[in-house]
Design an enzyme around this catalytic site. Structure first.
Site, short mmCIF file in Angstrom:
data_model
loop_
_atom_site.label_atom_id
_atom_site.label_comp_id
_atom_site.label_asym_id
_atom_site.label_seq_id
_atom_site.Cartn_x
_atom_site.Cartn_y
_atom_site.Cartn_z
CD GLU A 92 -16.69 10.15 5.87
OE1 GLU A 92 -15.55 10.15 5.39
OE2 GLU A 92 -17.27 11.19 6.26
CG ASP A 110 -2.18 0.85 1.07
OD1 ASP A 110 -2.07 2.06 0.84
OD2 ASP A 110 -3.28 0.27 1.16
CB CYS A 137 -19.53 2.16 -9.33
SG CYS A 137 -19.90 2.80 -7.70
CG ASP A 139 2.36 5.94 -6.02
OD1 ASP A 139 1.39 5.35 -6.56
OD2 ASP A 139 2.47 7.17 -6.01
CE1 TYR A 199 -13.77 3.34 -7.07
CE2 TYR A 199 -16.10 2.81 -7.34
CZ TYR A 199 -14.86 2.54 -6.77
OH TYR A 199 -14.73 1.47 -5.92
CG ASN A 205 -23.21 0.06 -1.04
OD1 ASN A 205 -22.55 1.08 -1.22
ND2 ASN A 205 -24.30 -0.20 -1.72
NE ARG A 215 -26.41 3.30 -3.51
CZ ARG A 215 -27.25 4.17 -4.08
NH1 ARG A 215 -28.53 3.90 -4.17
NH2 ARG A 215 -26.79 5.29 -4.59
CB SER A 275 -17.14 -0.97 -7.86
OG SER A 275 -18.22 -0.19 -7.41
#
Ligand code: NAD
Length: 333
Positions: free
Chosen positions: A190, A34, A119, A52, A148, A177, A219, A117
């Site tokens: 958050e 990370d 998304c 990175d 995203y 989620n 959701r 995701s």
């Protein structure tokens, strides 16, 4: 086999730190990667490297010797954050994902799992609160979440191309989620459950808290322990196509606040702010394929998971309040 090296990218983050603990407990040799160390607890990884992954050379070093890779690193946050940082998010995540895949190919990684995701699903399938649960094939024709979501969908395709053209064995999980302890709970990154828990923890009995939108957007929410179980099972499976990873219990944001308030034992009044970003009107996971492929689906009841999450967030709020007077007493006047 169990001493093979597993690399978890994003291991300093929320889901990554839970996954590392599980993999280490299962007997794997784990390297966490990370650009920041875990914020709330020391890592359970045998090795932890600060790197990175937007840089190709760093990604190459991060994945050396890896047999399996869980690719969780991403620039991400709640709806307010991803709406306001599209260029930065798409730039960072496409670089991280491409360099991670390319390093995995170069090192002959056996299996590579990408954290995608919900998304990626098109907005036009999610325009009512009582939404039809999303099946994996519903991602096309594509109209992903701007920024995203498109970056996630692009990497899903890249995983498929690397599998078909280069023989890299890829897995793709579409998270819906994920919530639980050890996640971002303040500062803008958050998500709704942690934000609601913080607001309720900071309120007194009878207080009013702000809810983004009219509160009727819906959701489904999945506890992080279920998410980790699903990741381990998907990595072990022979399913190379995208797979939903979430629950199919649809709740409104107002209901979510009600559940948290009940756990906290507080009466909470709601003030809806219609100017704030809320994302799609409704989103739910169709778990038919998840059950078929993994013979399993998430099962931790939302009430239990929220109780645990609320207690953890409340402890963070309390610890910060205790630190604050000391910090100001000791700081420059
Ligand atoms: P998180 O922000 O807690 O973890 C992501 C980690 O990636 C962070 O620790 C961050 O420092 C690290 N990272 C960012 N840029 C990096 C870089 N350039 N190099 C190395 N590391 C970098 O988020 P999370 O909730 O644990 O999410 C993990 C993954 O799951 C992400 O890919 C996210 O997009 C995906 N996801 C999460 C959810 C959810 O509900 N939490 C939903 C859908 C998808």
């Amino acid at each position: 086999m169990a001493r093979d090296l597993v690399v978890v990218t994003g291991a300093g983050g929320f889901i990554g730190s839970h996954l590392v603990r599980r993999l280490a407990a299962d007997g794997w040799r784990v390297r966490g990667v990370d650009r920041k160390p875990p914020e709330f607890e020391p890592t359970a990884a045998h090795e932890f490297e600060l790197r990175d992954l937007r840089r190709a050379d760093e990604a190459h070093l991060a994945l050396r010797g890896a047999h399996h890779v869980f690719a969780l690193a991403a620039n991400m946050g709640g709806i307010g954050y991803i709406e306001a940082h599209k260029a930065e998010i798409v730039r960072d995540n496409t670089l991280i994902d491409l360099h991670s895949l390319e390093a995995a190919r170069a090192h002959g990684v056996r299996r590579f799992l990408f954290a995608s995701s919900a998304c990626v699903y098109p907005a036009w399938r999610q325009d009512v609160a009582d939404v039809a649960p999303l099946r994996e094939e519903d991602a096309y024709p594509a109209d992903a979440e701007d920024g995203y979501g498109w970056a996630k969908l692009h990497t899903e395709r890249l995983c498929r191309h690397y599998r078909e053209d280069f023989g890299l064995d890829t897995r793709v999980a579409r998270f819906h989620n994920i919530y639980g302890p050890l996640g971002a709970w303040e500062g803008g990154r958050e998500k709704a459950p942690a934000a609601v828990a913080r607001k309720v923890a900071m309120a007194r009995d009878g207080d009013e808290i702000e809810v983004w939108g009219d509160g009727r957007q819906t959701r489904s929410f999945c506890h992080v322990a279920d998410c980790v179980e699903g990741l381990v099972r998907l990595m072990a499976s022979d399913w190379p196509h995208p797979l939903n990873l979430g629950t199919d219990r649809l709740v409104s944001v107002d209901d979510l606040v009600g559940l948290v308030a009940r756990v906290a034992g507080r009466r909470i009044r709601l003030r809806h702010d219609l100017t704030k970003p809320v994302g799609v009107r409704g989103r739910n996971s169709d778990n038919t394929r998840l059950r078929e492929v993994l013979g399993w689906e998430p099962s931790i009841p939302l009430e239990d998971g929220l109780a645990e999450t609320y207690r953890w967030v409340e402890a963070q709020v309390r610890a910060r309040a205790e630190r604050a007077p000391r910090a100001s007493a000791g700081g420059p006047s």
